[in-house]
Design a protein around this motif. Structure first.
Motif, PDB file in Angstrom:
ATOM      1  N   SER A   6       0.847  -1.189   0.000  1.00 32.14           N
ATOM      2  CA  SER A   6       0.000   0.000   0.000  1.00 32.14           C
ATOM      3  C   SER A   6       0.885   1.244   0.000  1.00 32.14           C
ATOM      4  O   SER A   6       2.076   1.183   0.339  1.00 32.14           O
ATOM      5  CB  SER A   6      -0.893   0.010   1.238  1.00 32.14           C
ATOM      6  OG  SER A   6      -0.102   0.216   2.405  1.00 32.14           O
ATOM      7  N   ARG A   7       0.302   2.360  -0.368  1.00 31.98           N
ATOM      8  CA  ARG A   7       1.067   3.606  -0.355  1.00 31.98           C
ATOM      9  C   ARG A   7       1.557   3.891   1.062  1.00 31.98           C
ATOM     10  O   ARG A   7       2.685   4.337   1.268  1.00 31.98           O
ATOM     11  CB  ARG A   7       0.223   4.769  -0.867  1.00 31.98           C
ATOM     12  CG  ARG A   7       1.055   6.049  -0.963  1.00 31.98           C
ATOM     13  CD  ARG A   7       0.207   7.279  -1.238  1.00 31.98           C
ATOM     14  NE  ARG A   7       1.037   8.460  -1.332  1.00 31.98           N
ATOM     15  CZ  ARG A   7       1.575   9.098  -0.291  1.00 31.98           C
ATOM     16  NH1 ARG A   7       1.379   8.653   0.944  1.00 31.98           N
ATOM     17  NH2 ARG A   7       2.323  10.173  -0.472  1.00 31.98           N
ATOM     18  N   VAL A  10       4.591   1.808   1.832  1.00 33.54           N
ATOM     19  CA  VAL A  10       5.762   2.375   1.151  1.00 33.54           C
ATOM     20  C   VAL A  10       6.265   3.592   1.934  1.00 33.54           C
ATOM     21  O   VAL A  10       7.460   3.728   2.204  1.00 33.54           O
ATOM     22  CB  VAL A  10       5.421   2.756  -0.312  1.00 33.54           C
ATOM     23  CG1 VAL A  10       6.543   3.575  -0.939  1.00 33.54           C
ATOM     24  CG2 VAL A  10       5.140   1.507  -1.136  1.00 33.54           C
ATOM     25  N   THR A  76       7.451   9.104  -1.954  1.00 38.48           N
ATOM     26  CA  THR A  76       6.557   7.972  -1.728  1.00 38.48           C
ATOM     27  C   THR A  76       5.703   7.716  -2.960  1.00 38.48           C
ATOM     28  O   THR A  76       5.574   6.568  -3.401  1.00 38.48           O
ATOM     29  CB  THR A  76       5.653   8.222  -0.499  1.00 38.48           C
ATOM     30  OG1 THR A  76       6.469   8.371   0.658  1.00 38.48           O
ATOM     31  CG2 THR A  76       4.669   7.088  -0.290  1.00 38.48           C
ATOM     32  N   PHE A  80       5.886   4.300  -5.061  1.00 38.62           N
ATOM     33  CA  PHE A  80       4.641   3.542  -5.171  1.00 38.62           C
ATOM     34  C   PHE A  80       4.290   3.312  -6.642  1.00 38.62           C
ATOM     35  O   PHE A  80       3.935   2.207  -7.040  1.00 38.62           O
ATOM     36  CB  PHE A  80       3.520   4.286  -4.442  1.00 38.62           C
ATOM     37  CG  PHE A  80       2.208   3.552  -4.430  1.00 38.62           C
ATOM     38  CD1 PHE A  80       2.066   2.363  -3.736  1.00 38.62           C
ATOM     39  CD2 PHE A  80       1.117   4.045  -5.114  1.00 38.62           C
ATOM     40  CE1 PHE A  80       0.865   1.680  -3.719  1.00 38.62           C
ATOM     41  CE2 PHE A  80      -0.090   3.377  -5.115  1.00 38.62           C
ATOM     42  CZ  PHE A  80      -0.221   2.186  -4.422  1.00 38.62           C
ATOM     43  N   CYS A  83       6.651   0.708  -8.099  1.00 37.83           N
ATOM     44  CA  CYS A  83       6.309  -0.635  -7.604  1.00 37.83           C
ATOM     45  C   CYS A  83       5.124  -1.197  -8.377  1.00 37.83           C
ATOM     46  O   CYS A  83       5.135  -2.369  -8.772  1.00 37.83           O
ATOM     47  CB  CYS A  83       5.981  -0.594  -6.106  1.00 37.83           C
ATOM     48  SG  CYS A  83       7.396  -0.390  -5.029  1.00 37.83           S
ATOM     49  N   ARG A  84       4.115  -0.373  -8.607  1.00 42.59           N
ATOM     50  CA  ARG A  84       2.941  -0.818  -9.378  1.00 42.59           C
ATOM     51  C   ARG A  84       3.347  -1.157 -10.806  1.00 42.59           C
ATOM     52  O   ARG A  84       2.909  -2.160 -11.362  1.00 42.59           O
ATOM     53  CB  ARG A  84       1.861   0.266  -9.379  1.00 42.59           C
ATOM     54  CG  ARG A  84       1.133   0.338  -8.072  1.00 42.59           C
ATOM     55  CD  ARG A  84      -0.060   1.265  -8.037  1.00 42.59           C
ATOM     56  NE  ARG A  84      -0.588   1.654  -9.320  1.00 42.59           N
ATOM     57  CZ  ARG A  84      -1.062   2.863  -9.621  1.00 42.59           C
ATOM     58  NH1 ARG A  84      -1.037   3.804  -8.709  1.00 42.59           N
ATOM     59  NH2 ARG A  84      -1.560   3.126 -10.788  1.00 42.59           N
TER      60      ARG A  84
END
Length: 91
Positions: A6-7, A10, A76, A80, A83-84
Protein backbone atom coordinates in the motif's frame (compact mmCIF):
# COMPACT_ATOMS: atom_id res chain seq x y z
CA UNK A 1 3.04 -13.11 -7.09
CA UNK A 2 3.96 -10.68 -4.31
CA UNK A 3 1.19 -8.38 -3.14
CA UNK A 4 1.50 -4.73 -4.07
CA UNK A 5 2.43 -2.73 -0.96
CA UNK A 6 0.00 0.00 0.00
CA UNK A 7 1.07 3.61 -0.36
CA UNK A 8 1.11 3.87 3.45
CA UNK A 9 3.39 0.84 3.72
CA UNK A 10 5.76 2.37 1.15
CA UNK A 11 5.70 5.67 3.08
CA UNK A 12 6.48 3.96 6.39
CA UNK A 13 9.41 2.01 4.91
CA UNK A 14 10.82 5.13 3.22
CA UNK A 15 10.53 7.08 6.44
CA UNK A 16 12.50 4.38 8.25
CA UNK A 17 15.19 4.30 5.56
CA UNK A 18 15.64 8.07 5.63
CA UNK A 19 15.68 8.18 9.44
CA UNK A 20 18.31 5.42 9.71
CA UNK A 21 20.66 6.81 7.08
CA UNK A 22 20.40 10.43 8.22
CA UNK A 23 20.33 9.37 11.89
CA UNK A 24 17.27 11.45 12.74
CA UNK A 25 14.20 10.37 14.73
CA UNK A 26 11.44 8.91 12.53
CA UNK A 27 8.88 11.14 14.25
CA UNK A 28 10.77 14.20 12.98
CA UNK A 29 10.00 13.21 9.38
CA UNK A 30 6.56 13.97 7.99
CA UNK A 31 4.80 13.58 4.66
CA UNK A 32 5.77 17.18 3.87
CA UNK A 33 9.40 16.92 5.02
CA UNK A 34 11.84 17.91 2.29
CA UNK A 35 14.71 15.43 2.36
CA UNK A 36 17.19 18.16 1.37
CA UNK A 37 16.14 20.21 4.41
CA UNK A 38 16.72 17.49 6.98
CA UNK A 39 19.84 17.63 9.11
CA UNK A 40 23.08 15.97 8.04
CA UNK A 41 22.04 15.63 4.37
CA UNK A 42 24.96 15.11 2.00
CA UNK A 43 25.02 13.86 -1.58
CA UNK A 44 26.56 10.54 -0.54
CA UNK A 45 23.77 9.97 1.97
CA UNK A 46 21.15 10.72 -0.69
CA UNK A 47 22.79 8.09 -2.90
CA UNK A 48 22.75 5.62 0.00
CA UNK A 49 19.05 6.35 0.52
CA UNK A 50 18.36 5.78 -3.19
CA UNK A 51 20.32 2.52 -3.18
CA UNK A 52 18.48 1.23 -0.12
CA UNK A 53 15.12 2.14 -1.68
CA UNK A 54 16.04 0.27 -4.87
CA UNK A 55 17.12 -2.86 -3.00
CA UNK A 56 14.14 -2.80 -0.65
CA UNK A 57 11.49 -2.40 -3.34
CA UNK A 58 13.24 -4.06 -6.30
CA UNK A 59 12.91 -0.98 -8.50
CA UNK A 60 15.20 1.33 -10.42
CA UNK A 61 14.86 4.79 -8.97
CA UNK A 62 15.98 7.85 -10.90
CA UNK A 63 18.66 9.25 -8.55
CA UNK A 64 17.43 12.75 -9.38
CA UNK A 65 14.16 11.98 -7.63
CA UNK A 66 15.82 12.62 -4.28
CA UNK A 67 17.63 15.73 -5.45
CA UNK A 68 14.79 17.40 -7.33
CA UNK A 69 11.75 16.03 -5.55
CA UNK A 70 10.57 18.00 -2.61
CA UNK A 71 8.89 16.03 0.07
CA UNK A 72 8.85 12.51 1.43
CA UNK A 73 5.28 12.34 0.14
CA UNK A 74 6.49 13.07 -3.41
CA UNK A 75 9.15 10.37 -3.15
CA UNK A 76 6.56 7.97 -1.73
CA UNK A 77 4.29 8.62 -4.71
CA UNK A 78 7.15 7.93 -7.15
CA UNK A 79 8.26 4.72 -5.42
CA UNK A 80 4.64 3.54 -5.17
CA UNK A 81 4.16 4.23 -8.90
CA UNK A 82 7.35 2.32 -9.78
CA UNK A 83 6.31 -0.63 -7.60
CA UNK A 84 2.94 -0.82 -9.38
CA UNK A 85 4.66 -0.57 -12.75
CA UNK A 86 7.08 -3.39 -11.86
CA UNK A 87 4.20 -5.59 -10.71
CA UNK A 88 2.21 -4.94 -13.90
CA UNK A 89 5.24 -5.75 -16.06
CA UNK A 90 5.84 -8.97 -14.13
CA UNK A 91 2.21 -10.10 -14.55
Amino acid sequence: MVDQPSRQAVHDVLKGIVARILQVPENSITEDSRIMDLTLVESIKLLRIAGRIERTFGIELDQEVLFRTGSLGDITDEVFRLCRQEQEEAA
